[in-house]
Design an enzyme around this catalytic site. Structure first.
Site, PDB file in Angstrom:
ATOM      1  N   CYS A 119      -7.936  10.682  19.568  1.00 52.59           N
ATOM      2  CA  CYS A 119      -8.356   9.408  20.181  1.00 52.59           C
ATOM      3  C   CYS A 119      -8.364   8.250  19.199  1.00 52.59           C
ATOM      4  O   CYS A 119      -8.486   7.097  19.611  1.00 52.59           O
ATOM      5  CB  CYS A 119      -9.751   9.561  20.782  1.00 52.59           C
ATOM      6  SG  CYS A 119      -9.859  10.823  22.053  1.00 52.59           S
TER       7      CYS A 119
ATOM      8  N   GLY B 254     -14.795  10.894  15.733  1.00 52.10           N
ATOM      9  CA  GLY B 254     -14.638  11.882  16.791  1.00 52.10           C
ATOM     10  C   GLY B 254     -13.271  12.529  16.680  1.00 52.10           C
ATOM     11  O   GLY B 254     -12.659  12.556  15.616  1.00 52.10           O
ATOM     12  N   CYS B 255     -12.786  13.018  17.787  1.00 49.49           N
ATOM     13  CA  CYS B 255     -11.485  13.683  17.831  1.00 49.49           C
ATOM     14  C   CYS B 255     -10.401  12.753  17.296  1.00 49.49           C
ATOM     15  O   CYS B 255     -10.272  11.618  17.746  1.00 49.49           O
ATOM     16  CB  CYS B 255     -11.178  14.080  19.270  1.00 49.49           C
ATOM     17  SG  CYS B 255      -9.538  14.780  19.479  1.00 49.49           S
ATOM     18  N   PHE B 256      -9.627  13.232  16.351  1.00 49.92           N
ATOM     19  CA  PHE B 256      -8.607  12.356  15.763  1.00 49.92           C
ATOM     20  C   PHE B 256      -7.539  11.956  16.757  1.00 49.92           C
ATOM     21  O   PHE B 256      -6.890  10.926  16.592  1.00 49.92           O
ATOM     22  CB  PHE B 256      -8.000  12.921  14.481  1.00 49.92           C
ATOM     23  CG  PHE B 256      -7.597  14.366  14.466  1.00 49.92           C
ATOM     24  CD1 PHE B 256      -6.988  14.988  15.540  1.00 49.92           C
ATOM     25  CD2 PHE B 256      -7.823  15.119  13.326  1.00 49.92           C
ATOM     26  CE1 PHE B 256      -6.596  16.314  15.488  1.00 49.92           C
ATOM     27  CE2 PHE B 256      -7.441  16.451  13.253  1.00 49.92           C
ATOM     28  CZ  PHE B 256      -6.825  17.046  14.348  1.00 49.92           C
TER      29      PHE B 256
END
EC number: 1.8.4.11
Length: 172
Positions: free
Chosen positions: A15, A11-13
Site C-alpha cells: 500500500c 503498514g503493508c508495503f
C-alpha cells in the site's frame, strides 16, 4: 544527477508504493524489510515476528525535483500516525509506522514535520510514529515489487480501510 533515498514504514508495503511511485522526481520505489537483526530476511521470517523487521519502502528520488520534506508530507497522508501497533487491517510490529532517516538533515526535517502535525490538532490521539536511524534495507521478494501493478484488485482490496481513513482525515 545526484540522488537520495528515503525509507518509510507505514503498514503493508504493498500500500505504500503507489502514492510515491506516481510523484515527479521519484526514480524507484522498492518494497522491503528494515530495522531488524537478521540479514536478508524472507517474507515468511518477517511475518513470524522473530526478526525485528518492519515492512517498508525505500524510495530513490531526485532532490532537485522533489524534496525530502515533500516525501515526508506524502508519507503522513498515507498512514495513521496514532496507531503504533500496525496500520489499518495489518497488525503487529512488522507493520508499525516509522520514518527511517539516513542523515541528521533527514532527522531534522522529519522531526519538524512531526511537530507541525502534532501542533495542527488534526488528530485527537497522540502521534506515535517513530523516527529512527536507518538500518540495512533488504528488498523483498520479486512478487512483492510493484504489487499494485501486478495484482490491482488485491491491492485495491487491501487499501479499503486505509483509503477511508485518508478521506476522513485528509480531505481538505
Amino acid at each position: 544527477m545526484a540522488t537520495e533515498t528515503a525509507i518509510f514504514a507505514g503498514g503493508c508495503f504493498w500500500c505504500m508504493v503507489h502514492p510515491f511511485d506516481q510523484q515527479p522526481g521519484i526514480l524507484k520505489v522498492v518494497s522491503g524489510y528494515t530495522g531488524g537483526h537478521v540479514a536478508n530476511p524472507t517474507y515468511e521470517q518477517v511475518c513470524s515476528h522473530t526478526t525485528g523487521h518492519t515492512e517498508a519502502v525505500e524510495i530513490t528520488f531526485d532532490p532537485a525535483v522533489i524534496s525530502y520534506a515533500e516525501l515526508v508530507e506524502i508519507y503522513w497522508r498515507q498512514t495513521d500516525p496514532t496507531d503504533a501497533m500496525g496500520q489499518f487491517q495489518d497488525r503487529g510490529d512488522s507493520y508499525r509506522p516509522v520514518i527511517f532517516v539516513n542523515s541528521d538533515q533527514q532527522r531534522s526535517i522529519a522531526e519538524a514535520s512531526k511537530e507541525k502535525l502534532i501542533a495542527s490538532g488534526r488528530f485527537n490521539e497522540p502521534i506515535v510514529t517513530q523516527i529512527e536511524a536507518a538500518k540495512p534495507f533488504y528488498p523483498a521478494e520479486d512478487y512483492h515489487q510493484d504489487f499494485y501493478k501486478k495484482e490491482p484488485w488485491r491491492a485495491e482490496l487491501g487499501e479499503v480501510k486505509r483509503k477511508a481513513f485518508i478521506r476522513e482525515k485528509w480531505s481538505d
